[in-house]
Design an enzyme around this catalytic site. Structure first.
Site, PDB file in Angstrom:
ATOM      1  N   VAL A  91       4.389  20.914  12.362  1.00 48.26           N
ATOM      2  CA  VAL A  91       3.567  20.750  11.161  1.00 48.26           C
ATOM      3  C   VAL A  91       3.662  19.307  10.669  1.00 48.26           C
ATOM      4  CG1 VAL A  91       3.189  21.481   8.777  1.00 48.26           C
ATOM      5  CG2 VAL A  91       3.852  23.162  10.519  1.00 48.26           C
ATOM      6  N   LYS A  92       2.517  18.696  10.501  1.00 50.38           N
ATOM      7  CA  LYS A  92       2.442  17.295  10.089  1.00 50.38           C
ATOM      8  C   LYS A  92       2.152  17.230   8.590  1.00 50.38           C
ATOM      9  CE  LYS A  92       0.276  13.185  12.170  1.00 50.38           C
ATOM     10  NZ  LYS A  92      -0.873  12.798  13.017  1.00 50.38           N
TER      11      LYS A  92
END
EC number: 2.2.1.2
Length: 223
Positions: A91-92
């Site tokens: 997850v960015k």
């Protein structure tokens, strides 16, 4: 240093993956939107999830997918949805106050986080302390404002080594092959780059000239 492709294009990923040197992929909302716009397809939640799964199955390594929410609670919810799509998803999150809050919560749940839009060593330190698995300093964008992207990367790598922080450095916003060389020499764990730059890594005029000469010499003597 591992090499990642910064793209959402399956065609580009398949091409570079066939070389046997691709370790992962980074994406962002802009890259994803461009792919769906080019295909003339609606960017629904189901289509997006299917596209991410296809990327994961193609590359076989970490795939960073970025949230679009701006508040921590919404980031956490979106991050959970992204992580549920495929085990390879990272997850960015943006390196903001809300991003740090979300990073702490997601990482505590065992979800890997890549903190992006990093432009200072202090931001990288905060991201690492919040539990990020990856920090992504932007070399090219720092160079664009007449600062030194390489110096930023050096500071971050050295700081992480001195502090013994369990986080990997992704050299991002790479504009040309020299950025890749610089990242490798400065100790980055990963360099992520556009398809065009990845192709440029292999190109050198003397290689083409040498190959042409070898083939010409062979034609002269072969039976």
């Amino acid at each position: 240093m591992e090499l990642y492709l910064d793209t959402a294009s399956l065609e580009e990923i398949r091409e570079i993956a066939a070389w046997g040197v691709l370790s992962g992929v980074t994406t962002n909302p802009t890259l994803v939107a461009k792919v769906f716009a080019a295909k003339g397809e609606a960017l629904t939640e189901e289509a997006f999830a299917a596209h991410l799964r296809a990327i994961c199955e193609t590359v076989g390594g970490p795939v960073s997918a970025e949230v679009t929410a701006l508040e921590a609670e919404a980031m956490v919810a979106e991050g959970r949805r992204l992580a549920a799509i495929h085990p390879q998803i990272v997850v960015k999150l943006p390196t903001t106050e809300e991003g740090l809050k979300a990073c702490k919560r997601l990482s505590a749940e065992g979800i890997r986080v890549n903190m992006t839009l990093i432009f200072s060593a202090n931001q990288a330190l905060l991201a690492a302390r919040a539990g990020a698995s990856y920090v992504s300093p932007f070399l090219g964008r720092v160079d664009d404002i007449s600062w030194d992207g390489g110096e930023l990367l050096r500071e971050i790598v050295e700081m992480i080594q001195v502090q013994d922080l369990p986080v990997k450095v992704i050299a991002a916003s790479i504009r040309h092959p020299r950025h890749v060389t610089e990242a490798a020499l400065l100790g980055a764990d990963i360099a992520t780059m556009p398809h065009a730059v990845f192709k440029q890594l292999l190109k050198h005029p003397l290689t083409d000239i040498g190959l042409k000469r070898f083939l010409e010499d062979w034609e002269k003597v072969k039976p």
